[in-house]
Design a protein around this motif. Sequence first.
Motif: not given
Length: 503
Positions: A330, A335, A342, A357, A359-363, A368, A386
């Motif tokens: 990422l 990040a 985002v 975007v 790739r983020r795991r806090d979407l 998401r 995710h």
Amino acid sequence: MNHPLCGLAANAALPAELLDRLIAVADADVAADLARRPDLSRAQAVALATRGAECAVPLAYQGRLTAADIDPATQPQAALALLDEAVGSPDWTRLFAVDPVVEHREKLASCPGLPSDVVETLAADPDLRVVVELALWTTPEVAAGLAGHPHSEVRRAVAVNEATPPAVLAALLTGEGLPPAERCLVCDREETPFVHDPQCPRLDCDLRPGASCDGSHESTTHDIWQAALGNPATPTEAVVGFADHPSALLRSALAARPGLPPQVCRRLAVDPAPVVRADLAGNPAIDEALIRVLAGDGGDDVRRGLAHNPRVPLDVLTGLAGTGKIGAALPPRIAAASPAEVEALAQSPNPAARMLVARRRDLPAGVRDALATDPDAKVVKSVAAHPGLSDTQLRAMVRRHGDQVVAEIAANPVATPELLEDLVRREPPVRKVFREVARHRRASAAALIGGLADERARPVAAGHPALPPRVVVELLTDADPQVVEAAAANPALPLAVMSDLVP
């Protein structure tokens, strides 16, 4: 190596009585594995330390041993490890400072908090390796004194040491205020002028490739400069003149330094060596104008470095992602993207922006879910792991994009056991799925057994606790030693079999 015993030594389900038996018969390999167990009692750690340095040293570093547990005469490596952790006996430092074993004095020289008389002894050691090690780790005051050492190899170590005073590091670059070096490793051993053949056929030769000396110790001087340029304590004003140095290695070391003046960055941006431009590209010191110039660079390493620069503008980053390989990690700029950024990236018509975007795991849930239904397989592949995705969503992704995304879906931490079983049974098989399932905490016995046919997944699956005990036992006779060791380390291994394995 006894692979079953090495595996058993790491088995979390090994009961205390079998652990005691194993300690009593452990060879060096088994003892080293035992030393990594978090459940060792103090008595077991002390008993294990007697089996050899391979386990005594890590036990000392883990805080499992004290000075009272160690005899420096018979366990010198463990004693030195305690000194390295600053919990050894001060009396040991004077013992090791005059130890006839050079390696012991060399290790002592790297230990913190040495008494001043011990430091003086080590600084005057007849073996260069000891003085070099001291120079690498010592205090600012001692490093400053060693900067004028007659041997250039000691000066190189001083240039590496981040505790060396800035003024001393500057002097190592300019030579001002320091007496000329008298020796280097090359002229210690060869008649000068001499250039070491990079393909040197001599088996006993340990000179660095290309090392040379014509009386000026030029290759070691180059190494001193490179070390000082890479040392964050070196003053910026002392390094900027290297932007035009003939050595690409030195210009590369300069290009990676934070806090470079803009004019130096501009000079390095047009450097003929791609490695220099690549190091500059990842440097947060460069401004937006220079980032945009470098974005047009044809070098893959330059573009990859730029993509992971935390100051790269989003439009530049998405352009880089769309035209070249920037790696799977990422990017820092993604990040750090704000909620508005985002949202904008997720709605971009550019698939590369959506892929980044994803790739983020806090979407946010809405972002998401939208990315999970993206028409572009690369975007779906990026979001597939995710942890907020449901089983229904993951299965829909498989139906739409098939083999392009199944490995990433198998890596999703909340993938259901049933889904993992279905992924393993796909025809034709996707080998990477087997490897992801083998390490998945939710994998069922059926999924794991299905993946045992893959030679790269097999050693991982053999250690999975969901594997049936009968299968684990069968794997103890596998032809692959890695599989055998993993099976012996599996907590599902029956207790009676564990007992039979221990002599």
